[in-house]
Write a protein that holds these residues in place. Structure first.
Motif, PDB file in Angstrom:
ATOM      1  N   ILE A  56      20.881  14.191 -21.156  1.00  0.00           N
ATOM      2  CA  ILE A  56      20.570  12.918 -20.508  1.00  0.00           C
ATOM      3  C   ILE A  56      20.247  11.809 -21.499  1.00  0.00           C
ATOM      4  O   ILE A  56      20.411  10.640 -21.186  1.00  0.00           O
ATOM      5  CB  ILE A  56      19.388  13.069 -19.522  1.00  0.00           C
ATOM      6  N   PHE A  57      19.799  12.189 -22.697  1.00  0.00           N
ATOM      7  CA  PHE A  57      19.395  11.140 -23.640  1.00  0.00           C
ATOM      8  C   PHE A  57      20.591  10.372 -24.203  1.00  0.00           C
ATOM      9  O   PHE A  57      20.425   9.282 -24.740  1.00  0.00           O
ATOM     10  CB  PHE A  57      18.537  11.737 -24.763  1.00  0.00           C
ATOM     11  N   ASN A  59      22.627   8.912 -22.470  1.00  0.00           N
ATOM     12  CA  ASN A  59      22.868   7.752 -21.618  1.00  0.00           C
ATOM     13  C   ASN A  59      22.022   6.543 -21.992  1.00  0.00           C
ATOM     14  O   ASN A  59      22.235   5.456 -21.469  1.00  0.00           O
ATOM     15  CB  ASN A  59      22.625   8.128 -20.155  1.00  0.00           C
ATOM     16  N   GLY A  60      21.069   6.756 -22.869  1.00  0.00           N
ATOM     17  CA  GLY A  60      20.250   5.624 -23.307  1.00  0.00           C
ATOM     18  C   GLY A  60      20.861   4.875 -24.470  1.00  0.00           C
ATOM     19  O   GLY A  60      20.370   3.812 -24.854  1.00  0.00           O
ATOM     20  N   ALA A  61      21.917   5.423 -25.040  1.00  0.00           N
ATOM     21  CA  ALA A  61      22.521   4.794 -26.216  1.00  0.00           C
ATOM     22  C   ALA A  61      23.170   3.473 -25.834  1.00  0.00           C
ATOM     23  O   ALA A  61      23.691   3.329 -24.726  1.00  0.00           O
ATOM     24  CB  ALA A  61      23.557   5.730 -26.829  1.00  0.00           C
ATOM     25  N   PRO A  62      23.139   2.504 -26.728  1.00  0.00           N
ATOM     26  CA  PRO A  62      23.779   1.222 -26.415  1.00  0.00           C
ATOM     27  C   PRO A  62      25.291   1.363 -26.312  1.00  0.00           C
ATOM     28  O   PRO A  62      25.874   2.324 -26.838  1.00  0.00           O
ATOM     29  CB  PRO A  62      23.382   0.331 -27.593  1.00  0.00           C
ATOM     30  N   ILE A 194      24.554   9.821 -15.942  1.00  0.00           N
ATOM     31  CA  ILE A 194      23.384  10.694 -16.014  1.00  0.00           C
ATOM     32  C   ILE A 194      23.159  11.435 -14.694  1.00  0.00           C
ATOM     33  O   ILE A 194      22.674  12.566 -14.679  1.00  0.00           O
ATOM     34  CB  ILE A 194      22.138   9.873 -16.421  1.00  0.00           C
ATOM     35  N   MET A 817      21.626   3.103 -15.596  1.00  0.00           N
ATOM     36  CA  MET A 817      20.332   2.453 -15.394  1.00  0.00           C
ATOM     37  C   MET A 817      19.635   2.086 -16.701  1.00  0.00           C
ATOM     38  O   MET A 817      18.632   1.383 -16.688  1.00  0.00           O
ATOM     39  CB  MET A 817      19.437   3.334 -14.525  1.00  0.00           C
ATOM     40  N   PHE A 818      20.166   2.540 -17.823  1.00  0.00           N
ATOM     41  CA  PHE A 818      19.560   2.196 -19.110  1.00  0.00           C
ATOM     42  C   PHE A 818      20.326   1.088 -19.835  1.00  0.00           C
ATOM     43  O   PHE A 818      19.980   0.699 -20.944  1.00  0.00           O
ATOM     44  CB  PHE A 818      19.449   3.436 -19.997  1.00  0.00           C
ATOM     45  N   SER A 819      21.375   0.619 -19.170  1.00  0.00           N
ATOM     46  CA  SER A 819      22.144  -0.477 -19.768  1.00  0.00           C
ATOM     47  C   SER A 819      21.439  -1.795 -19.493  1.00  0.00           C
ATOM     48  O   SER A 819      20.786  -1.968 -18.459  1.00  0.00           O
ATOM     49  CB  SER A 819      23.546  -0.513 -19.148  1.00  0.00           C
TER      50      SER A 819
ATOM     51  N   THR B  75      16.295   3.906 -31.233  1.00  0.00           N
ATOM     52  CA  THR B  75      17.605   3.251 -31.083  1.00  0.00           C
ATOM     53  C   THR B  75      18.247   3.409 -29.716  1.00  0.00           C
ATOM     54  O   THR B  75      19.173   2.677 -29.397  1.00  0.00           O
ATOM     55  CB  THR B  75      18.601   3.827 -32.116  1.00  0.00           C
ATOM     56  N   ALA B  76      17.812   4.371 -28.932  1.00  0.00           N
ATOM     57  CA  ALA B  76      18.591   4.672 -27.722  1.00  0.00           C
ATOM     58  C   ALA B  76      17.717   4.903 -26.492  1.00  0.00           C
ATOM     59  O   ALA B  76      18.100   5.651 -25.595  1.00  0.00           O
ATOM     60  CB  ALA B  76      19.489   5.887 -27.971  1.00  0.00           C
ATOM     61  N   GLN B  77      16.573   4.228 -26.437  1.00  0.00           N
ATOM     62  CA  GLN B  77      15.742   4.233 -25.220  1.00  0.00           C
ATOM     63  C   GLN B  77      15.368   5.631 -24.741  1.00  0.00           C
ATOM     64  O   GLN B  77      15.288   5.878 -23.536  1.00  0.00           O
ATOM     65  CB  GLN B  77      16.452   3.514 -24.079  1.00  0.00           C
ATOM     66  N   VAL B  81      14.568   7.004 -20.862  1.00  0.00           N
ATOM     67  CA  VAL B  81      15.293   8.085 -20.198  1.00  0.00           C
ATOM     68  C   VAL B  81      14.305   9.168 -19.760  1.00  0.00           C
ATOM     69  O   VAL B  81      14.348   9.664 -18.634  1.00  0.00           O
ATOM     70  CB  VAL B  81      16.366   8.679 -21.132  1.00  0.00           C
TER      71      VAL B  81
END
Lengths: 871, 153
Positions: A56-57, A59-62, A194, A817-819, B75-77, B81
């Motif tokens: 899941i992590f 999906n937080g990447a830019p 995600i 949702m992290f965008s 870097t990636a929130q 998450v």
């Protein structure tokens, strides 16, 4: 010798010990693998997804920077400029390439949403979320959106060769699917939504049928309302036709009809109904037919049906709340001398949004921008280089129930045209996430699928064969995607009207404005002509002379073109005054308060600017209160007892300008007051059954304005006759008493304390909003307390300078949702500027070439990145 | 071919830990947590006792994932998450728990991988001939090994 034996024994022991060690060492890894892969409650994907990479992590990447991606099937390179709102501007050499790129972008940004809506509509949601959702699946398999989608696709494929309009639409669908599938094939952990990881679901490739299922879902959500059961239940429960006709009419008083200057077009040129359906220019021929007897469904079954229908989630919200505004003014009303168009369709506010913005350019062929429905290759609300358009729902009843007479000796047959016919049986096996198969069958008659196929499974212990056939104009083959492919490309009003000849479902009020100065309100869609019944209640139709026997010819569909009042507007109210139209359009339609407000604003203002249009979209004047509150104040002044608490509340209402603003207390009082007036007035209804709606507000308004003596008398009291003012004052006490109790925990009674906008994620993972919100039954519509419905987008198109048109919708382009594009559009949509009295908008960048776009982006704030698709 | 433990030297705990951390980061890049069992097993090549094998895997992968998380938080929130994920369980704002649990899972995978690896090596070594050319490292006493296993259980 003994030493050797000792050595051998020792080695044997050693070996044994190491084998035991190995076996024991396996316990930990095996246990961990089981724990990390097994479903844990909603976490079907297993706990392994919380690893730092590959779960899941990711999906937080830019988002990556500019990319070059292979898109097999393209004819030529496609350049997609992603602007600062995450909106793709697609520049292609052919429509095929353009819609392939759009399909890819839809899937990239909204794959979970599209998959959910698709599985939902196809009756397959149990495959994603589990068997507990099977009642939803049974319902959607009963109404058969997927079956209709398959029929529609087959029709398109059969007619594409002979009709270029159909071919264009079908090719767009194929391209959309191909583009989406290219993305699905390329899915990595970084791009997999995600939600799928958590639910442990792997998305399948799309098919063209899926595309049509999406279209069918849109159609169902906007025109699938089943009013027959509710009408019958209210009428039967009231058991008083006079009261029923008084309090539950189809036509609401005080409505400003949408169409006031009907403009027919050539019947010779358009002799058929929309979607090439048969039509009649002589509806009077059916007027003299005797009406078929209404079939009164047993109360228990009727209530079970209504309950089951209410339990089924409508993707776009409760039909009573699905509404919209749109309007346009021409150059005589505008400050620019050219038309300005505004549109804000009201749907369920969901995250991700119902809409996805896109700008599609195929030089010389297509240059259109606005909102698309994810999964469909069309800009449904927006503008092209010459014209702008937006939709509101007509809300007409185009869905009837026919009670089939079942053969007493063979329940698989029903009577029609003098003989028993076999029901068509659709075997629908519902797969569940747990791997089970739930067998389910749907019976279908000549009228349509038996809606009580679902009800029969509800295990209520009532023996009954399904025989309530649903005849809906959206069933079977529909042609709205042919229309969409056409109207996006239209260059003028004639071409636009011509494209809409295909639009059969759902019926819509389409506002139109162009750079030639025209404005129009085109009521598009197929409206049935009924024979031998009214369409209000379930009836038996034993032969083909009874039923939806024909349709209104497109030439005579309600429409206004350049009306003399210089503006057109719609807000789901009555389409056209029945006395001025030769055909029946059955409601229920909207109460008409938003329609009245728009009409007032446009009728009483001139020199209207784009900023004014934005202000109108943000307008929160409660017309209901504007009309009713003065009567309440007058009643208190005349017959009130001086109670200080009530006096204080009335004083707040006295100075209120009827704006539903969060920092005011009067709107809160109004919310309780309007409910209380309904409650206190309609003792005649609630004394029979508290579940019956307490009539509709325009009816109440009429009773107040006309000072009706019968309904204001409280018939539960003996020896006294209550007047209107007595009831209005009593309502004040009821409202304030209830408010005092229910808001005891609040610091004050400010409206915004509990009038909150709440946009929930489709799977409930998160939400957008949560803050206080303006409006109610107002132009900026925000019904109830927790606002989950409202303007699903806002468009203002300036036909004097189409490059400076505006939009904002409550969400963002990304389904991640992290965008930062998850809710950036919402931030605009929600931000109300007190000084300008406007919400925020972004400019719909409208550059016809990539070079022009780049040249305009002088400070680098417009363009975020580029995706270049190569064959 | 000589015994594994004769071929690969016991380089001491800290050097073995550093190697395991590097393996932990590299092997996590493909995004398959099962590879952490292998990382632990690889780390176990460089130590001799099962307890040490467990520890080198446990700490090595745990630290590797910790480092990755530190990078992802920056870097990636990763914290956002994690907050969303724990929110599904009704524990809003406690995203750090998710990351701690994740690191613990990684560490256990590494630790158990280390134990398994060591057990495998020692069993295989029973079937391999001694190789005098290999570096001589003391074989663990069977007794102590047995005690270790017992204590691990």
């Amino acid at each position: 010798m003994s030493t050797l034996l000792d050595l051998i024994n020792k080695e044997g022991e050693n070996m044994k010990r190491k084998v035991v060690n190995l076996v024991l060492s396996l316990i930990g890894p095996i246990a961990l693998i089981i724990i990390l892969t097994m479903p844990i409650g909603p976490l079907t994907g297993g706990l392994g997804i919380i690893q730092p990479i590959g779960g899941i992590f990711d999906n937080g990447a830019p988002e990556p920077g500019s990319q070059v991606l292979a898109l097999p099937g393209l004819d030529a390179e496609v350049e997609v400029i992603i602007d600062h709102m995450g909106i793709p501007h697609i520049y292609a050499d052919s429509t095929n390439d353009a819609f392939m790129a759009l399909g890819y972008m839809h899937a990239k940004d909204r794959l979970f949403q599209i998959t959910m809506q698709n599985y939902f509509a196809a009756g397959r949601i149990s495959e994603i979320v589990g068997g507990y959702a099977n009642s939803s699946d049974k319902f959607y398999r009963t109404i058969g959106l997927k079956r209709s989608a398959e029929l529609t696709l087959a029709w398109y494929e059969a007619n594409a060769a002979s009709n270029p309009d159909v071919k264009a639409a079908l090719d767009s669908m194929y391209a959309e699917v191909e583009g989406a599938n290219a993305f699905i094939r390329s899915l990595t952990s970084a791009t997999m939504p995600i939600e799928f990881k958590i639910l442990g679901f792997t998305p399948e490739l799309w098919t063209p049928v899926d595309c049509f299922i999406n279209a069918k879902m849109l159609t169902w959500g906007l025109s699938g309302g089943l009013e027959d059961f509710q009408r019958q239940w209210i009428r039967e429960t009231l058991d008083n036709d006079t009261m029923y006709n008084d309090l539950f009419p189809d036509l609401m008083p005080y409505t400003e009809p949408i169409i006031q200057e009907q403009a027919n077009i050539s019947y010779a040129e358009y002799p058929l109904a929309p979607g090439m359906a048969p039509a009649t220019d002589n509806p009077g021929q059916y007027a003299s037919m005797a009406l078929a007897d209404e079939v009164v469904i047993p109360e228990e079954k009727l209530e079970a049906l209504i309950k089951s229908l209410n339990e089924v989630l409508n993707p776009f919200g409760d039909m009573e709340l699905v509404g919209s505004n749109n309007w346009a003014i021409n150059g005589s009303k505008s400050s620019t001398g050219m038309p300005i168009l505004a549109g804000d369709p009201h749907l369920t506010l969901q995250a991700p949004s119902v809409w996805y913005e896109a700008h599609i350019v195929v030089l010389g062929e297509l240059d259109v921008t606005g909102t698309t429905f994810p999964g469909l290759p069309a800009v449904l609300i927006g503008h092209n280089d010459h014209l702008a358009y937006s939709f509101t729902n007509v809300g007409a009843d185009v869905n009837d129930i026919f009670v089939e007479q079942i053969n007493p000796t063979n329940s698989s047959q029903y009577m029609y045209n003098g003989e028993y016919r076999d029901f068509t049986i659709h075997e629908e096996n519902i797969l569940t996430k747990e791997g089970e198969i739930i067998p389910f069958s749907v019976k279908e008659s000549v009228h349509g699928p038996c809606i009580d196929s679902v009800w029969n499974t509800y295990n209520l212990g009532i023996e009954s064969d399904a025989n309530l056939a649903m005849n809906w104009t959206g069933s079977g083959v529909t042609h709205e995607m042919v229309a969409a492919a056409g109207f996006m490309r239209a260059q003028n009003l004639d071409e636009f009207i011509d494209a809409m000849y295909w639009w059969d479902s759902p019926p819509q009020n389409c506002v139109y404005a162009d750079d030639a100065g025209n404005i129009a309100m085109l009521v598009v869609g197929r409206f049935p002509v009924r024979a031998g019944y009214t369409g209000e209640y379930p009836v038996v139709a034993l032969n083909d002379s009874i039923g939806m026997v024909s349709n209104i010819p497109y030439a005579y569909n309600p429409r206004e073109i350049n009306p003399s009042r210089c503006f057109v507007s719609s807000a789901n109210q009555r389409t056209i005054n029945p006395s001025e139209y030769g055909y029946d359009i059955l409601g229920p339609q909207d109460n008409g308060y938003r329609g009245r407000r728009i009409f007032y604003l446009l009728d009483n203002n001139d020199g209207i600017t784009v900023d004014d249009m934005k202000r109108y979209q943000a307008d929160v004047v409660e017309v209901r209160a504007e009309v009713i509150v003065p009567y309440v104040i007058a009643a208190w002044d005349d017959v009130g007892d001086g109670n200080t608490t009530i006096s204080d509340a009335v004083d707040l209402l006295r100075v209120w300008d009827f704006d539903m603003e969060p920092d005011l207390i009067a709107p809160t009082i109004w919310m309780y007051l309007i409910d209380a007036i309904h409650y206190e007035t309609f003792d005649e209804i609630r004394s029979i059954n508290t579940a019956i709606p307490l009539s509709r507000t325009p009816i109440l308004e009429e009773l107040i304005v006309t000072n009706n003596s019968y309904y204001f008398d409280d018939h539960s009291t003996v020896g006294t006759v209550e007047t209107r003012d007595d009831i209005l004052v009593r309502s004040l006490f009821t409202a304030i008493d209830k408010l005092t109790v229910e808001w005891a925990d609040e610091e004050n009674w400010e409206y915004g304390n509990r009038h909150i906008v709440f946009i929930e994620h489709l799977a409930g993972f998160t939400y957008i909003g949560g803050g206080s919100h303006r409006g109610q039954i107002t132009l900026n519509v925000a019904p109830t307390w927790i606002v989950t419905h409202g303007p699903s987008t806002r468009l203002v198109a300036d036909l004097s300078n189409i490059e400076m048109s505006y939009m904002a919708y409550p969400g963002g382009q990304s389904g991640n949702m992290f965008s930062r594009h998850w809710d950036d559009n919402f931030e605009l949509w929600y931000a109300f500027n007190e000084s300008t009295e406007q919400y925020g908008y972004h400019v719909l960048y409208f550059y016809s070439t990539t070079d022009a776009f780049r040249t305009a982006d002088t400070d680098g704030t417009m363009i975020e990145r580029t995706i270049t698709f190569v064959p | 071919m000589g015994k594994i433990d004769d071929t690969i030297p016991d380089i001491g705990f800290l050097p073995a830990l550093v190697i395991t951390i590097v393996f932990g980061i590299v092997f996590q890049l493909p995004g398959d947590w099962k590879l952490m069992l292998i990382v632990g097993a690889l780390g176990a090549l460089f130590v001799r006792r099962i307890r040490k094998a467990f520890l080198v895997g446990f700490l090595g992968v745990g630290l590797a994932w910790g480092l990755i998380f530190a990078y992802l938080i920056a870097t990636a929130q990763a914290m956002a998450v994690a907050d969303m994920f724990i929110g599904l369980l009704g524990l809003e704002g406690l995203g750090a728990i998710v990351i701690v649990i994740s690191i613990l899972i990684g560490a256990l995978l590494g630790g158990f991988g280390g134990m398994l690896g060591r057990a495998i090596y020692e069993l295989i070594d029973e079937f391999l001939p001694s190789d005098s050319s290999g570096s001589q490292t003391p074989r663990p006493e069977p007794k102590s090994s047995e005690e270790e296993m017992a204590s691990e259980q």
